[in-house]
Design a protein around this motif. Structure first.
Motif, mmCIF file in Angstrom:
data_model
loop_
_atom_site.group_PDB
_atom_site.id
_atom_site.type_symbol
_atom_site.label_atom_id
_atom_site.label_comp_id
_atom_site.label_asym_id
_atom_site.label_seq_id
_atom_site.Cartn_x
_atom_site.Cartn_y
_atom_site.Cartn_z
ATOM 1 N N TYR A 63 -24.769 5.307 3.997
ATOM 2 C CA TYR A 63 -25.882 5.091 5.423
ATOM 3 C C TYR A 63 -25.479 6.953 5.348
ATOM 4 O O TYR A 63 -25.724 8.012 5.914
ATOM 5 C CB TYR A 63 -25.192 4.194 5.830
ATOM 6 N N PHE A 64 -23.542 6.849 5.777
ATOM 7 C CA PHE A 64 -23.033 8.370 6.473
ATOM 8 C C PHE A 64 -23.692 9.466 5.481
ATOM 9 O O PHE A 64 -24.069 10.535 5.585
ATOM 10 C CB PHE A 64 -21.857 7.921 6.363
ATOM 11 N N ASN A 65 -23.581 9.207 4.192
ATOM 12 C CA ASN A 65 -23.982 10.380 3.040
ATOM 13 C C ASN A 65 -25.360 10.507 3.287
ATOM 14 O O ASN A 65 -25.953 11.443 2.758
ATOM 15 C CB ASN A 65 -23.109 10.074 1.948
ATOM 16 N N TYR A 66 -26.353 9.548 2.515
ATOM 17 C CA TYR A 66 -27.528 9.154 3.347
ATOM 18 C C TYR A 66 -28.067 10.304 4.065
ATOM 19 O O TYR A 66 -28.935 10.872 3.739
ATOM 20 C CB TYR A 66 -28.321 7.913 3.073
ATOM 21 N N VAL A 67 -27.772 9.813 5.309
ATOM 22 C CA VAL A 67 -27.778 10.639 6.689
ATOM 23 C C VAL A 67 -27.665 12.010 6.113
ATOM 24 O O VAL A 67 -28.373 13.139 7.315
ATOM 25 C CB VAL A 67 -26.880 10.191 7.673
ATOM 26 N N ALA A 110 -16.851 29.938 10.483
ATOM 27 C CA ALA A 110 -15.619 29.299 9.700
ATOM 28 C C ALA A 110 -16.953 28.869 8.355
ATOM 29 O O ALA A 110 -17.894 28.378 7.956
ATOM 30 C CB ALA A 110 -16.149 27.188 10.667
ATOM 31 N N ASP A 111 -16.472 28.797 7.500
ATOM 32 C CA ASP A 111 -16.830 28.230 6.153
ATOM 33 C C ASP A 111 -17.093 27.324 5.906
ATOM 34 O O ASP A 111 -17.790 26.931 4.733
ATOM 35 C CB ASP A 111 -14.798 28.514 5.142
ATOM 36 N N ASN A 112 -16.220 25.892 6.695
ATOM 37 C CA ASN A 112 -16.556 24.914 6.256
ATOM 38 C C ASN A 112 -16.473 24.283 7.201
ATOM 39 O O ASN A 112 -15.015 24.408 8.403
ATOM 40 C CB ASN A 112 -15.209 24.217 5.270
ATOM 41 N N ILE A 113 -17.004 23.408 8.500
ATOM 42 C CA ILE A 113 -16.501 22.333 8.911
ATOM 43 C C ILE A 113 -16.124 20.785 8.374
ATOM 44 O O ILE A 113 -16.529 19.820 7.351
ATOM 45 C CB ILE A 113 -18.061 22.449 10.382
ATOM 46 N N SER A 114 -15.715 20.195 9.675
ATOM 47 C CA SER A 114 -14.981 18.701 9.358
ATOM 48 C C SER A 114 -16.057 18.373 10.078
ATOM 49 O O SER A 114 -15.539 18.644 11.313
ATOM 50 C CB SER A 114 -13.642 18.419 9.089
ATOM 51 N N PHE A 115 -16.092 16.736 9.998
ATOM 52 C CA PHE A 115 -17.327 16.089 11.270
ATOM 53 C C PHE A 115 -16.464 14.793 11.156
ATOM 54 O O PHE A 115 -16.531 14.350 9.970
ATOM 55 C CB PHE A 115 -17.915 16.012 11.455
ATOM 56 N N SER A 116 -16.258 13.535 11.687
ATOM 57 C CA SER A 116 -16.149 12.343 11.583
ATOM 58 C C SER A 116 -16.710 10.944 11.777
ATOM 59 O O SER A 116 -16.592 11.456 13.696
ATOM 60 C CB SER A 116 -14.316 12.032 11.181
ATOM 61 N N LEU A 124 -14.833 7.511 8.751
ATOM 62 C CA LEU A 124 -15.741 7.866 8.243
ATOM 63 C C LEU A 124 -15.961 9.610 8.465
ATOM 64 O O LEU A 124 -15.574 10.583 9.719
ATOM 65 C CB LEU A 124 -17.731 8.078 8.088
ATOM 66 N N ILE A 125 -15.345 10.602 6.994
ATOM 67 C CA ILE A 125 -14.744 11.491 7.465
ATOM 68 C C ILE A 125 -15.815 12.335 6.870
ATOM 69 O O ILE A 125 -16.067 12.328 4.989
ATOM 70 C CB ILE A 125 -13.769 12.645 6.800
ATOM 71 N N GLY A 126 -16.258 13.726 6.677
ATOM 72 C CA GLY A 126 -17.362 14.673 6.249
ATOM 73 C C GLY A 126 -17.534 15.936 5.818
ATOM 74 O O GLY A 126 -16.559 16.483 7.900
ATOM 75 N N GLN A 127 -17.502 16.845 5.526
ATOM 76 C CA GLN A 127 -16.859 18.401 5.415
ATOM 77 C C GLN A 127 -18.263 19.070 4.621
ATOM 78 O O GLN A 127 -18.281 18.417 3.075
ATOM 79 C CB GLN A 127 -15.426 18.171 4.400
ATOM 80 N N TYR A 128 -18.617 20.392 5.266
ATOM 81 C CA TYR A 128 -19.868 20.936 4.580
ATOM 82 C C TYR A 128 -19.069 22.313 4.568
ATOM 83 O O TYR A 128 -18.890 23.108 5.896
ATOM 84 C CB TYR A 128 -21.307 20.248 5.526
ATOM 85 N N GLY A 129 -19.644 23.386 3.865
ATOM 86 C CA GLY A 129 -19.324 24.573 3.757
ATOM 87 C C GLY A 129 -19.443 25.395 2.730
ATOM 88 O O GLY A 129 -20.772 24.786 2.574
ATOM 89 N N ASN A 130 -18.835 26.083 2.584
ATOM 90 C CA ASN A 130 -19.395 26.938 1.093
ATOM 91 C C ASN A 130 -18.905 26.276 0.294
ATOM 92 O O ASN A 130 -18.927 26.596 -0.906
ATOM 93 C CB ASN A 130 -18.194 28.052 1.677
ATOM 94 N N THR A 131 -17.994 24.930 -0.169
ATOM 95 C CA THR A 131 -18.221 24.188 -1.295
ATOM 96 C C THR A 131 -18.906 23.406 -0.970
ATOM 97 O O THR A 131 -18.710 22.225 -2.388
ATOM 98 C CB THR A 131 -17.010 23.972 -1.012
ATOM 99 N N GLY A 132 -19.699 23.192 -0.230
ATOM 100 C CA GLY A 132 -20.705 22.392 -0.265
ATOM 101 C C GLY A 132 -20.472 21.035 0.469
ATOM 102 O O GLY A 132 -19.569 21.008 1.943
ATOM 103 N N TYR A 133 -21.007 19.695 -0.084
ATOM 104 C CA TYR A 133 -20.586 18.268 1.043
ATOM 105 C C TYR A 133 -19.541 17.681 0.546
ATOM 106 O O TYR A 133 -20.363 18.045 -0.686
ATOM 107 C CB TYR A 133 -22.237 17.732 1.056
ATOM 108 N N SER A 134 -18.952 17.259 1.571
ATOM 109 C CA SER A 134 -17.775 15.759 0.349
ATOM 110 C C SER A 134 -18.148 14.841 1.357
ATOM 111 O O SER A 134 -17.619 14.995 3.121
ATOM 112 C CB SER A 134 -16.986 16.429 -0.406
ATOM 113 N N SER A 135 -17.189 13.784 1.294
ATOM 114 C CA SER A 135 -17.704 12.759 1.923
ATOM 115 C C SER A 135 -15.835 11.804 1.589
ATOM 116 O O SER A 135 -15.589 11.780 0.444
ATOM 117 C CB SER A 135 -18.245 12.151 2.693
ATOM 118 N N THR A 136 -15.271 10.804 3.230
ATOM 119 C CA THR A 136 -14.844 10.085 2.319
ATOM 120 C C THR A 136 -14.190 8.520 3.426
ATOM 121 O O THR A 136 -15.342 8.904 4.180
ATOM 122 C CB THR A 136 -12.925 10.201 1.927
ATOM 123 N N ALA A 137 -14.203 7.770 3.590
ATOM 124 C CA ALA A 137 -13.656 6.779 3.972
ATOM 125 C C ALA A 137 -12.327 6.925 4.091
ATOM 126 O O ALA A 137 -11.736 6.568 2.733
ATOM 127 C CB ALA A 137 -14.149 5.694 3.819
#
Length: 156
Positions: A63-67, A110-116, A124-137
């Protein structure tokens, strides 16, 4: 006699190269590959993931990734606050969120931001920026936080 030997030395490698070229020509496909369309994150084929606030981060990662992926696909301002606001809109409690600064110490983006989002003892941890989107639990850190390093206050 020397001319024949010289001619043979020149013709034989050319003949070998030509034979290889003809033999390998059959290995090339006749048509160019068809590009695969980019899948839509809001595809009607698969059921939309749902939020379970009593579940773990792993339970809610889809769901986190979907959003987040749908938010990114919409474009617009992709800095920290809009990500947090979008997660709140999707049902995640703001009080359990963290976000890194979206400006550097010299006031550049900033090149990337992280949010949780903290869910019990998981994150739930997400990161978005110059490398695209990634996430992890992940498990909650011993500090009681999800993110390491400097985070900004979510006071809006």
């Amino acid at each position: 006699m020397r001319r024949v030997e010289t001619l043979q030395r020149a013709v034989v490698p050319v003949a070998v190269v030509a034979a290889l070229a003809v033999a390998l020509a059959g290995c090339v496909p006749n048509a160019a590959p068809t590009p695969t369309p980019k899948p839509s994150h809001s595809s009607t084929g698969a059921p939309k993931p749902t939020l379970n606030l009593q579940g773990t981060a792993s339970d809610n990662l889809a769901y986190f990734n979907y959003v987040n992926k749908n938010f990114i696909d919409e474009g617009g301002d992709l800095s920290g606050r809009p990500f947090i606001d979008n997660l709140v809109k999707a049902g995640f409690p703001k009080v359990d969120m963290e976000v890194t600064p979206d400006r550097t110490t010299v006031n550049l983006a900033a090149d990337n931001i992280s949010f949780s989002v903290r869910l019990g003892k998981t994150c739930l941890i997400g990161q978005y920026g110059n490398t695209g989107y990634s996430s992890t639990a992940q498990k909650l850190l011993s500090t009681g936080k999800c993110l390491v390093g400097t985070t900004r206050k979510i006071d809006w």
